[in-house]
Design an enzyme around this catalytic site. Sequence first.
Site, PDB file in Angstrom:
ATOM      1  N   ASN A   1       0.867  -1.173   0.000  1.00 31.99           N
ATOM      2  CA  ASN A   1       0.000   0.000   0.000  1.00 31.99           C
ATOM      3  C   ASN A   1       0.906   1.226   0.000  1.00 31.99           C
ATOM      4  O   ASN A   1       1.491   1.565   1.025  1.00 31.99           O
ATOM      5  CB  ASN A   1      -0.893  -0.028   1.251  1.00 31.99           C
ATOM      6  CG  ASN A   1      -1.763   1.212   1.373  1.00 31.99           C
ATOM      7  OD1 ASN A   1      -1.785   2.050   0.461  1.00 31.99           O
ATOM      8  ND2 ASN A   1      -2.456   1.339   2.492  1.00 31.99           N
TER       9      ASN A   1
ATOM     10  N   LYS B   1       0.096   4.215  -0.271  1.00 34.42           N
ATOM     11  CA  LYS B   1      -0.564   5.377   0.333  1.00 34.42           C
ATOM     12  C   LYS B   1      -0.359   6.614  -0.554  1.00 34.42           C
ATOM     13  O   LYS B   1      -0.343   6.471  -1.769  1.00 34.42           O
ATOM     14  CB  LYS B   1      -0.074   5.572   1.773  1.00 34.42           C
ATOM     15  CG  LYS B   1      -0.249   4.267   2.600  1.00 34.42           C
ATOM     16  CD  LYS B   1      -0.038   4.437   4.083  1.00 34.42           C
ATOM     17  CE  LYS B   1      -0.240   3.088   4.777  1.00 34.42           C
ATOM     18  NZ  LYS B   1      -0.119   3.178   6.239  1.00 34.42           N
TER      19      LYS B   1
ATOM     20  N   HIS C   1      -9.539   1.135   4.897  1.00 32.74           N
ATOM     21  CA  HIS C   1      -8.277   1.309   5.629  1.00 32.74           C
ATOM     22  C   HIS C   1      -8.497   2.257   6.809  1.00 32.74           C
ATOM     23  O   HIS C   1      -9.299   3.192   6.715  1.00 32.74           O
ATOM     24  CB  HIS C   1      -7.211   1.870   4.684  1.00 32.74           C
ATOM     25  CG  HIS C   1      -5.831   1.825   5.269  1.00 32.74           C
ATOM     26  ND1 HIS C   1      -5.394   2.743   6.185  1.00 32.74           N
ATOM     27  CD2 HIS C   1      -4.817   0.952   5.096  1.00 32.74           C
ATOM     28  CE1 HIS C   1      -4.152   2.446   6.544  1.00 32.74           C
ATOM     29  NE2 HIS C   1      -3.780   1.363   5.894  1.00 32.74           N
TER      30      HIS C   1
ATOM     31  N   GLU D   1      -6.843   4.634   7.831  1.00 34.01           N
ATOM     32  CA  GLU D   1      -6.615   6.044   7.498  1.00 34.01           C
ATOM     33  C   GLU D   1      -7.842   6.647   6.801  1.00 34.01           C
ATOM     34  O   GLU D   1      -8.141   7.830   6.969  1.00 34.01           O
ATOM     35  CB  GLU D   1      -5.336   6.180   6.652  1.00 34.01           C
ATOM     36  CG  GLU D   1      -4.098   5.955   7.535  1.00 34.01           C
ATOM     37  CD  GLU D   1      -2.900   5.374   6.824  1.00 34.01           C
ATOM     38  OE1 GLU D   1      -2.843   5.379   5.592  1.00 34.01           O
ATOM     39  OE2 GLU D   1      -1.985   4.887   7.540  1.00 34.01           O
TER      40      GLU D   1
ATOM     41  N   GLU E   1      -5.276  -4.949  10.502  1.00 30.94           N
ATOM     42  CA  GLU E   1      -4.271  -3.915  10.727  1.00 30.94           C
ATOM     43  C   GLU E   1      -4.576  -3.193  12.038  1.00 30.94           C
ATOM     44  O   GLU E   1      -5.400  -2.271  12.057  1.00 30.94           O
ATOM     45  CB  GLU E   1      -4.283  -2.896   9.580  1.00 30.94           C
ATOM     46  CG  GLU E   1      -3.955  -3.498   8.230  1.00 30.94           C
ATOM     47  CD  GLU E   1      -3.347  -2.462   7.288  1.00 30.94           C
ATOM     48  OE1 GLU E   1      -2.268  -2.736   6.755  1.00 30.94           O
ATOM     49  OE2 GLU E   1      -3.932  -1.381   7.118  1.00 30.94           O
TER      50      GLU E   1
ATOM     51  N   GLY F   1       2.703   2.194  10.894  1.00 32.35           N
ATOM     52  CA  GLY F   1       3.699   3.247  10.799  1.00 32.35           C
ATOM     53  C   GLY F   1       4.423   3.551  12.090  1.00 32.35           C
ATOM     54  O   GLY F   1       5.095   4.583  12.198  1.00 32.35           O
TER      55      GLY F   1
ATOM     56  N   SER G   1       3.495  -2.212  10.342  1.00 28.42           N
ATOM     57  CA  SER G   1       4.935  -2.288  10.614  1.00 28.42           C
ATOM     58  C   SER G   1       5.563  -3.628  10.209  1.00 28.42           C
ATOM     59  O   SER G   1       6.493  -4.093  10.860  1.00 28.42           O
ATOM     60  CB  SER G   1       5.218  -1.966  12.092  1.00 28.42           C
ATOM     61  OG  SER G   1       4.855  -0.627  12.383  1.00 28.42           O
TER      62      SER G   1
END
Length: 243
Positions: free
Chosen positions: A8, A10, A93, A95, A160, A166, A205
């Site tokens: 991904n 992003k 996702h 985000e 996730e 991250g 991660s």
Amino acid sequence: MGQLIAGNWKMNGLLAEAMALAKAIANGAGGLACDLLVCPPATVIRPVGGALAGTPVAVGGQDCHAAVKGAHTGDLAAAMLRDAGACWVILGHSERRTDHGETDAQVAAKVAAAVAAGLTPIVCVGETEAERLAGRQEAVVGTQLAGSLPGDFAGVVAYEPVWAIGTGRTPTEADVAAMHVFIRAVLLRRLGPSGQAVRILYGGSVNPGNAVALMGLPEVGGALVGGASLVAANFLEIARAAR
Ligand code: 13P
């Protein structure tokens, strides 16, 4: 079914760097046991797809709108991603859920739109750190699955944990395994025997140093990789850890 290693990207990748990354991944993608996917920004799906044509690396989008077309400024319909060369799409996702307030119901509508357009959806679920500290991770993920997946779901689920994205932190191997076993049980209850065919990716991660251990865990069907997917050598090393 082999594991799926998905990158991904992003909101990273102007044309030149996206093309260089795609070509470097394709160059190292021969002879791998797993399936490979990259999800670049929508602006470069078509050229990246062109560079990857004839290689084992597939291309996907990072989101789509639930509607077929219409007055939705800035959004992309699933058929537009398909038209640009994508075969997959990441949906829900964290985000998107955080930045854009996406709900489980909206994610479910996007899943239906993606499937109707011929895309395979990767539906993301995962708890926040506060939810895990409260011991609510299975309740949270169970609710997300119930609300985000249609009863005939035939895509991929990505677990996730929000706090692992991250941050360089991952759950323990036991915690990853426990959640993946939980998700499998939910899928079997919800989808019947076809729930066995849904790959459950781990994301958060993932890097070359932890990939072998993570990819060896029960019910882990691959990885959804963020930061490490932006460096071809790292992404390929993770792919080599897959079965
Ligand atoms: P990182 O691998 O950078 O933690 O991102 C994970 C992710 O969000 C993939 O969708």
